[in-house]
Design a protein around this motif. Structure first.
Motif, PDB file in Angstrom:
ATOM      1  N   GLY B 126       0.795  -1.239  -0.022  1.00  0.00           N
ATOM      2  CA  GLY B 126       0.161   0.080   0.012  1.00  0.00           C
ATOM      3  C   GLY B 126       1.025   1.248  -0.055  1.00  0.00           C
ATOM      4  O   GLY B 126       0.261   2.307   0.341  1.00  0.00           O
ATOM      5  N   ALA B 127       2.006   1.260  -0.453  1.00  0.00           N
ATOM      6  CA  ALA B 127       2.904   2.147  -0.300  1.00  0.00           C
ATOM      7  C   ALA B 127       2.470   3.693  -1.157  1.00  0.00           C
ATOM      8  O   ALA B 127       2.434   4.647  -0.679  1.00  0.00           O
ATOM      9  CB  ALA B 127       4.292   1.916  -0.767  1.00  0.00           C
ATOM     10  N   GLY B 128       1.826   3.282  -2.388  1.00  0.00           N
ATOM     11  CA  GLY B 128       1.402   4.135  -3.273  1.00  0.00           C
ATOM     12  C   GLY B 128       0.319   4.915  -2.609  1.00  0.00           C
ATOM     13  O   GLY B 128       0.018   5.960  -2.803  1.00  0.00           O
ATOM     14  N   VAL B 129      -0.612   4.010  -2.005  1.00  0.00           N
ATOM     15  CA  VAL B 129      -1.991   4.621  -1.314  1.00  0.00           C
ATOM     16  C   VAL B 129      -1.574   5.558  -0.394  1.00  0.00           C
ATOM     17  O   VAL B 129      -2.066   6.588  -0.397  1.00  0.00           O
ATOM     18  CB  VAL B 129      -2.675   3.464  -1.012  1.00  0.00           C
ATOM     19  CG1 VAL B 129      -3.834   3.780  -0.199  1.00  0.00           C
ATOM     20  CG2 VAL B 129      -3.006   2.471  -1.917  1.00  0.00           C
ATOM     21  N   VAL B 130      -0.512   5.259   0.676  1.00  0.00           N
ATOM     22  CA  VAL B 130      -0.228   6.071   1.542  1.00  0.00           C
ATOM     23  C   VAL B 130       0.251   7.288   1.103  1.00  0.00           C
ATOM     24  O   VAL B 130       0.054   8.420   1.539  1.00  0.00           O
ATOM     25  CB  VAL B 130       0.770   5.317   2.470  1.00  0.00           C
ATOM     26  CG1 VAL B 130       1.176   6.283   3.912  1.00  0.00           C
ATOM     27  CG2 VAL B 130      -0.038   4.156   3.200  1.00  0.00           C
ATOM     28  N   ALA B 131       1.444   7.177  -0.057  1.00  0.00           N
ATOM     29  CA  ALA B 131       1.947   8.331  -0.480  1.00  0.00           C
ATOM     30  C   ALA B 131       1.071   9.341  -1.130  1.00  0.00           C
ATOM     31  O   ALA B 131       0.992  10.434  -1.068  1.00  0.00           O
ATOM     32  CB  ALA B 131       3.075   7.880  -1.641  1.00  0.00           C
ATOM     33  N   TYR B 132      -0.187   8.769  -1.753  1.00  0.00           N
ATOM     34  CA  TYR B 132      -1.021   9.553  -2.386  1.00  0.00           C
ATOM     35  C   TYR B 132      -1.998  10.198  -1.330  1.00  0.00           C
ATOM     36  O   TYR B 132      -1.995  11.343  -1.464  1.00  0.00           O
ATOM     37  CB  TYR B 132      -2.023   8.567  -3.294  1.00  0.00           C
ATOM     38  CG  TYR B 132      -3.280   9.409  -4.102  1.00  0.00           C
ATOM     39  CD1 TYR B 132      -2.810   9.523  -5.453  1.00  0.00           C
ATOM     40  CD2 TYR B 132      -4.372   9.768  -3.332  1.00  0.00           C
ATOM     41  CE1 TYR B 132      -3.696  10.192  -6.067  1.00  0.00           C
ATOM     42  CE2 TYR B 132      -5.190  10.428  -4.029  1.00  0.00           C
ATOM     43  CZ  TYR B 132      -4.805  10.815  -5.538  1.00  0.00           C
ATOM     44  OH  TYR B 132      -5.742  11.377  -6.355  1.00  0.00           O
ATOM     45  N   ALA B 133      -2.004   9.401  -0.341  1.00  0.00           N
ATOM     46  CA  ALA B 133      -2.781   9.981   0.806  1.00  0.00           C
ATOM     47  C   ALA B 133      -2.057  11.261   1.350  1.00  0.00           C
ATOM     48  O   ALA B 133      -2.509  12.136   1.923  1.00  0.00           O
ATOM     49  CB  ALA B 133      -3.254   8.945   1.818  1.00  0.00           C
ATOM     50  N   LEU B 134      -0.986  11.007   1.771  1.00  0.00           N
ATOM     51  CA  LEU B 134       0.197  12.251   2.298  1.00  0.00           C
ATOM     52  C   LEU B 134       0.007  13.443   1.366  1.00  0.00           C
ATOM     53  O   LEU B 134       0.038  14.642   1.847  1.00  0.00           O
ATOM     54  CB  LEU B 134       1.356  11.692   2.459  1.00  0.00           C
ATOM     55  CG  LEU B 134       1.568  10.689   3.644  1.00  0.00           C
ATOM     56  CD1 LEU B 134       2.996  10.142   3.903  1.00  0.00           C
ATOM     57  CD2 LEU B 134       1.410  11.588   5.010  1.00  0.00           C
ATOM     58  N   LEU B 135       0.418  13.181   0.023  1.00  0.00           N
ATOM     59  CA  LEU B 135       0.373  14.183  -0.859  1.00  0.00           C
ATOM     60  C   LEU B 135      -1.090  15.022  -0.747  1.00  0.00           C
ATOM     61  O   LEU B 135      -0.996  16.081  -0.940  1.00  0.00           O
ATOM     62  CB  LEU B 135       0.813  13.759  -2.269  1.00  0.00           C
ATOM     63  CG  LEU B 135       2.178  13.266  -2.584  1.00  0.00           C
ATOM     64  CD1 LEU B 135       2.329  12.865  -3.757  1.00  0.00           C
ATOM     65  CD2 LEU B 135       3.030  14.578  -2.460  1.00  0.00           C
ATOM     66  N   TRP B 136      -2.023  14.218  -0.780  1.00  0.00           N
ATOM     67  CA  TRP B 136      -3.274  14.861  -0.891  1.00  0.00           C
ATOM     68  C   TRP B 136      -3.747  15.733   0.374  1.00  0.00           C
ATOM     69  O   TRP B 136      -3.995  16.689   0.276  1.00  0.00           O
ATOM     70  CB  TRP B 136      -4.363  13.486  -0.640  1.00  0.00           C
ATOM     71  CG  TRP B 136      -5.892  14.151  -1.226  1.00  0.00           C
ATOM     72  CD1 TRP B 136      -6.360  15.446  -1.039  1.00  0.00           C
ATOM     73  CD2 TRP B 136      -7.050  13.346  -1.330  1.00  0.00           C
ATOM     74  NE1 TRP B 136      -7.565  15.405  -1.489  1.00  0.00           N
ATOM     75  CE2 TRP B 136      -8.194  14.053  -1.531  1.00  0.00           C
ATOM     76  CE3 TRP B 136      -7.126  11.865  -1.296  1.00  0.00           C
ATOM     77  CZ2 TRP B 136      -9.230  13.495  -2.063  1.00  0.00           C
ATOM     78  CZ3 TRP B 136      -8.349  11.494  -1.660  1.00  0.00           C
ATOM     79  CH2 TRP B 136      -9.304  12.278  -1.966  1.00  0.00           C
ATOM     80  N   ILE B 137      -3.133  15.327   1.462  1.00  0.00           N
ATOM     81  CA  ILE B 137      -3.334  16.207   2.648  1.00  0.00           C
ATOM     82  C   ILE B 137      -2.346  17.174   2.696  1.00  0.00           C
ATOM     83  O   ILE B 137      -2.682  18.393   2.894  1.00  0.00           O
ATOM     84  CB  ILE B 137      -2.642  15.203   4.066  1.00  0.00           C
ATOM     85  CG1 ILE B 137      -3.803  14.266   4.141  1.00  0.00           C
ATOM     86  CG2 ILE B 137      -2.698  16.200   5.156  1.00  0.00           C
ATOM     87  CD1 ILE B 137      -3.310  13.155   5.085  1.00  0.00           C
ATOM     88  N   PHE B 138      -1.050  17.044   2.196  1.00  0.00           N
ATOM     89  CA  PHE B 138      -0.122  18.333   2.473  1.00  0.00           C
ATOM     90  C   PHE B 138      -0.004  19.011   1.200  1.00  0.00           C
ATOM     91  O   PHE B 138       0.735  20.062   1.190  1.00  0.00           O
ATOM     92  CB  PHE B 138       1.041  17.575   2.885  1.00  0.00           C
ATOM     93  CG  PHE B 138       1.017  17.274   4.321  1.00  0.00           C
ATOM     94  CD1 PHE B 138       0.876  18.203   5.363  1.00  0.00           C
ATOM     95  CD2 PHE B 138       1.211  15.835   4.714  1.00  0.00           C
ATOM     96  CE1 PHE B 138       0.659  17.536   6.919  1.00  0.00           C
ATOM     97  CE2 PHE B 138       1.024  15.337   6.008  1.00  0.00           C
ATOM     98  CZ  PHE B 138       0.760  16.066   6.858  1.00  0.00           C
TER      99      PHE B 138
END
Lengths: 230, 521
Positions: B126-138
């Motif tokens: 799920g690395a891509g998902v988490v990266a996506y989520a982090l980018l989405w947030i920040f």
């Protein structure tokens, strides 16, 4: 009236060369016109500057006898000019000229090396006299400056004991002279009031000036250091 | 331009804007929840969630849209110092949060490739998902200028869904083969936490005060979106670290659990450091700005009420030099006391409110000012020391005033010197002029002023008055009085009491003492 200055190498021949430093061109022009209008042969205005930087450069090249220095200017004010020039050119005498009568401002420029302080409301002839006086090596105290110095040297119940009596205390005679100055007396009037010579009055005032500049009295050092505006 | 498109764009608004509203708030948590599915959340959100969400936020978009058009337009050219457009999440062309489009624009790559990378990374635990989520947030959302020039095309949508499905398939395949286990821990939660942290730190470096300030303000009075962002981000990091800890340590041991918690807190702390720094700094800056603004307004108001009015008066009275002088003098006095006086503008912080009119210096200054105004004469006032007012001092001030009036009326001098000194218990006032003077022996009975007011007043209060004058040499009136014993214990209040708080307290106690004395009487 001009006293032979033993510690001063000012050219005794010819008029006193005066330099004006003030950021208000209008005021410089006014002072120049007023001094010229007096027709006083003792004084000639040789130059002027409108900022700290300009003043430092011009004074260094022109080497006038007396600099009329505005206390409040951008970039550090008269204090900055004094700090940059006074140590290098001790023969250039500074007379502070300001609208501000705040105690800190007055004490500040005096401690930075100015030999006198007069307010801008001073009349033309009085200013001319003051210029000649500082050029001769004497000090010029306006009534208000005398009041400030008296106040700073007064013995308060809570004041710290003087660490250096030579510098931290005024003699009774000096106190008397200052008090008369504060009451609006001219040097001549002080001399006749106290039955001393004008020269002695001048000596007393110069001594007070030296003490004001050198003393570590709390009030003086506080005025000199705890400044929010320079 | 704004009038014409409004009716036409309105029908289009709900769907994309609901997505953006949702992107700001609710679905932040959703990628975390649906982590194992790879890119699928993107697809589901775009396809499925939008219609569902459309119902609720339908009302706000038209209301906010015109306002936003105006405000956001000048903010458009967000460029890094290197000239590269700053990373934002554009509204146009996005599927879920606009992260992939943003990254693609920022790195000048094709959006398809970026999406593919996210999908492939999603395979690794799920690395891509988490990266996506982090980018989405920040990563901040791009300026929504309201004119959706290019809505997400059908082809793009299909492409994105395809990539997501591919990613999901790969993830399932990888899970079946046990592939994810070993790479997972390398690029897994911990690696992601590091990447996320790096992103945050890097982004925090850039001058994006406005956004941070918005977030900072949100902390004090949080908007719902800001809260969701914060909670979402924190839970993401916490989840990541817990997964890491659980995988590494024996879960049954309480010690390990504690360790995991501590580790989590440390992680959160580290990641949010720049944010906190920025938050504190911006709050300070904002406060400073507000104070400056207030100060400027105060100065402007004061100058307007005083100096400008006086200048106008002077212009009107220019024919009368005496009046002009009087106006200029009284204005100078007023401005001076405002600038340098007690409780004046440049005095120490907190000084306002400690205006003591009950001191000798204040009373004398006022008397001198009155004389200046009334008789158009200059009074140079010098004071050394100070005392609080009492009947004796009041009599002294009245006598001094009388002496000044006398000098102004009869001396013909242009200036009066007023000097007051407080030395222990003794107060002395000198009023001097350099006018015509007179012979005290020849004072007629018509000149009662000086004799009666000055002499009488002073002797009634146990003081002395001496008049020295000679024709042609001016006049000096010396007034002296002893202040009541018991007052001097506080000592003369410093002339410069307003310059230090320590002295202010002295002044305060003096006044309190005075108040006590008065109440005792």
């Amino acid at each position: 009236m001009t006293t032979p200055a033993d510690d001063q190498q000012a050219p005794t021949s010819g008029p006193v060369r005066v330099f004006l430093v003030d950021d208000h061109a209008l005021f410089r022009a006014g002072v120049k016109a007023e001094l010229a209008g007096l027709g006083d042969a003792r004084i000639s205005v040789v130059g002027e500057a409108g900022s700290v930087g300009e003043a430092v450069v011009r004074i260094n090249t022109d080497q006038p006898d007396v600099v009329l220095l505005d206390v409040h200017m951008p970039d550090g004010g008269g204090r900055a000019v004094l700090d940059q020039i006074h140590p290098a050119l001790p023969n250039v005498v500074f007379l502070a000229l300001s609208v501000s009568d705040a105690a800190e401002d007055v004490i500040h420029v005096i401690r930075a090396g100015a030999r006198g302080y007069v307010t801008k409301t001073i009349s033309g002839p009085e200013l001319a006299d003051a210029i000649v006086r500082v050029a001769g090596g004497d000090a010029v105290f306006s009534p208000r400056l005398a009041g400030f110095v008296l106040d700073a040297f007064s013995d308060r119940p809570g004041a710290a004991p003087a660490t250096d009596p030579e510098l931290d205390l005024l003699s009774p005679r000096e106190r008397e002279v200052l008090r008369l100055l504060a009451r609006g007396y001219a040097y001549k009037e002080i001399a006749s009031q106290l039955f001393i010579s004008i020269k002695t009055v001048e000596t007393h005032v110069s001594s007070v000036l030296r003490k004001t500049q050198m003393s570590n009295r709390y009030e003086l050092s506080r005025w000199a250091t705890d400044r929010r505006l320079i | 331009m704004p009038a014409a498109p409004t009716p036409t764009t309105l029908p289009h608004w709900p769907a994309p804007d609901a997505a953006s509203a949702a992107g700001g708030a609710a679905p932040v948590v959703s990628p975390a929840a649906k982590a194992p599915e790879g890119m699928t959340p993107a697809a589901t959100a775009a396809a499925g969630m939008t219609p569902a969400e459309t119902a609720a936020p339908q009302a706000p978009p038209p209301a906010t849209a015109p306002g936003r058009t105006d405000v956001s337009l000048p903010k458009r050219p967000l460029v890094t110092p290197d000239g590269i457009p700053k990373m934002v999440r554009p509204v146009e062309g996005r599927m879920l949060g606009g992260v992939a489009v943003g990254v693609a624009q920022h790195l000048k790559l094709s959006t398809v490739w970026v999406r593919a990378v996210f999908a492939i990374l999603g395979v690794f635990a799920g690395a891509g998902v988490v990266a996506y989520a982090l980018l989405w947030i920040f990563v901040p959302q791009g300026a929504d200028d309201g004119q959706r020039t290019r809505p997400t095309t059908r082809l793009e949508r299909r492409q994105a869904i395809g990539i997501a499905a591919l990613g999901l398939a790969l993830a399932i395949l990888g899970g079946g083969l046990g592939l994810g286990r070993w790479v997972g821990w390398i690029l897994g939660p911990l690696g992601l936490a590091v990447i996320g942290g790096a992103f945050i730190w890097r982004e925090a470096d850039e001058g994006r005060r406005a956004r941070w300030r918005r977030t900072a303000a949100g902390l004090v009075a949080p908007a719902r979106g800001a809260w969701w962002r914060m909670v979402g981000g924190a839970s993401l990091v916490v989840t990541g670290l817990i997964i890491f800890a659980v995988g590494q340590l024996d879960f049954t041991a309480i010690r390990s659990a504690l360790l995991a918690v501590i580790l989590t807190l440390v992680g959160v702390g580290i990641i949010t450091v720049p944010w906190w720094v920025r938050l504190v700094r911006d709050l300070g800056e904002e406060r400073r700005g507000r104070i400056q603004e207030k100060e400027r307004a105060e100065i402007a108001a004061h100058l307007h009420d005083s100096v400008l009015q006086t200048l106008a008066l002077i212009q009107r009275q220019s024919a009368d030099p005496r009046e002009v002088q009087r106006l200029a003098r009284s204005q100078e006095r007023e401005l001076r006391s405002w600038l340098y006086g007690p409780a004046g503008y440049t005095t120490a912080v907190g000084a306002p409110g400690t205006v003591d009119t009950g001191t000798l210096s204040a009373a004398l200054a006022q008397a001198a000012g009155d004389v200046e105004d009334t008789y158009a004469i200059k009074v140079t006032t010098v004071m050394v020391g100070d005392v609080v007012m009492d009947p004796e001092v009041a009599a002294l001030v009245a006598a001094a005033r009388e002496a000044m009036v006398n000098a102004a009326k009869h001396s013909g001098a242009a200036e009066i010197s007023l000097f007051a000194e407080v030395d222990g218990k003794d107060v002395e006032v000198f009023v001097r002029d350099r006018g015509v003077g007179f012979d005290p022996a020849e004072v007629g009975t018509d000149r009662r002023g000086l004799a009666e007011s000055v002499h009488g007043r002073m002797t009634r209060h146990g003081g002395r008055a001496t008049v020295t004058s000679r024709p042609g040499e001016g006049t000096e009136v010396v007034l002296s009085v002893s202040v009541r014993s018991g007052r001097d214990q506080t000592g003369p209040v410093s002339l410069t009491k307003q310059q230090s708080t320590e002295n202010q307290s002295t002044a305060g106690t003096t006044e309190q003492k005075a108040a006590r004395d008065n109440s005792g009487r």
